[in-house]
Design an enzyme around this catalytic site. Sequence first.
Site, PDB file in Angstrom:
ATOM      1  N   TYR A 125       0.886  -1.126   0.016  1.00 43.29           N
ATOM      2  CA  TYR A 125      -0.062  -0.055   0.087  1.00 43.29           C
ATOM      3  C   TYR A 125       0.818   1.328  -0.276  1.00 43.29           C
ATOM      4  CZ  TYR A 125      -2.960   3.770   1.769  1.00 43.29           C
ATOM      5  OH  TYR A 125      -3.742   4.862   1.752  1.00 43.29           O
ATOM      6  N   GLU A 213      -3.625   7.550  -4.042  1.00 45.91           N
ATOM      7  CA  GLU A 213      -3.237   6.472  -3.496  1.00 45.91           C
ATOM      8  C   GLU A 213      -3.184   5.013  -4.406  1.00 45.91           C
ATOM      9  OE1 GLU A 213      -5.819   4.626   0.376  1.00 45.91           O
ATOM     10  OE2 GLU A 213      -7.008   4.250  -1.679  1.00 45.91           O
TER      11      GLU A 213
END
Length: 403
Positions: A125, A213
């Site tokens: 992530y 993101e």
Amino acid sequence: MNLHEYQAKELLKKYNVPVQEGFACSTVHEAEEAYRQIKTTYGSPFAVVKAQIHAGGRGKGKIKETGINGVKVAKSLEEITEFSSKILNGTLVTIQTGEAGKVVNKIYVAQDMYYDGPTERKEFYLSILLDRAKGMNVIMYSTEGGMDIEEVAHNTPEKIFKEWVHPGGGLQGYQARKIAFNLGLKGDAFKNMIKFVTNLYNAYVGVDAAMLEINPLFKAADDKIIAVDCKLSLDDNALMRHSDLAALRDVSEEDPTEVEAGKFNLNFVKLDGNVGCMVNGAGLAMATMDMIQLSGGEPANFLDVGGTANAQTVEAGFRIIMKDPKVKAILINIFGGIVRCDRVAQGVIDAYKNMGNIEIPIIVRLQGTNAEEAKKLIDESGLKVQSAILLSEAADLVNKAVA
């Protein structure tokens, strides 16, 4: 301004950020053609079908009408046809959309990244955003990428790393290497991650992003580092520098009343309450909403008419508030510093006359520049309007109106 995954990936490619390749499709036929191209190019029968909406949690979300998830892996043309027909034009409900969900107007048919190779595949992530407390951009990253990143942040916060970037120097080489090291990479994967993070940060700054993101950030079996998914939000205040990016706006994903308010330069955010608010100045608007809440009401919206409001913009704001069937009362709270109270009063009067009979109570508090003239205009208009001097008085009148 939010972008779809397929739009964000096209922007990343301009900054040499490796992405999962795919095609945006509006019809089942386009999805079938995309699958044929992907199968020919990459030699794999697998492809991923992803619903394109401005919300996260698509993989776990479900289409109301068909019960299918918002992200599906297909292994044949027949499954592409089935999945795309069940996702397109359906309403996808995710943890971020609420029960109302969002209509899927496009899907993204993309290459499968789980091909075989000499090393282990891994999901990470990574996101970039502004840390306002420190006045610096921060890169947040974790070895635990995938659909459950929210649970990782909640249950095991020690697995979330942060790297702050000084605005004067930009991302330094040692910082990119630190990120790759903390993700446990080595060899070609380590080198590829350094390039990826560096280029991704350049993209974040280059497009004036508010948030970027990548989840999952994928290490493939051949050690390539690839953005499999991408959420990108642009800073509205910087769009004047990016006319090409402004054209990517998808108004179908936004609240129609907020879109209409934007046409009149009104700062409007729809809420779930029963008291419509029209105020000038964001601070006063927040204070007004607090008073409504404390008096037992619930704000139905945030509406800041700004310092250049005139009768036309006030009427437009009035009409937008009235479109909400939940609104049982309207509170107009204007402190005339830059904006003149008589202009606001005239806008209210014009709206009343143009819209016909308005059944719900209207409470008006006008103080400051030309407040006396404004009161006279309203008093002589014959409108059924209740006036107040103090904000607390106005809030009490609202409470009685909605009780």
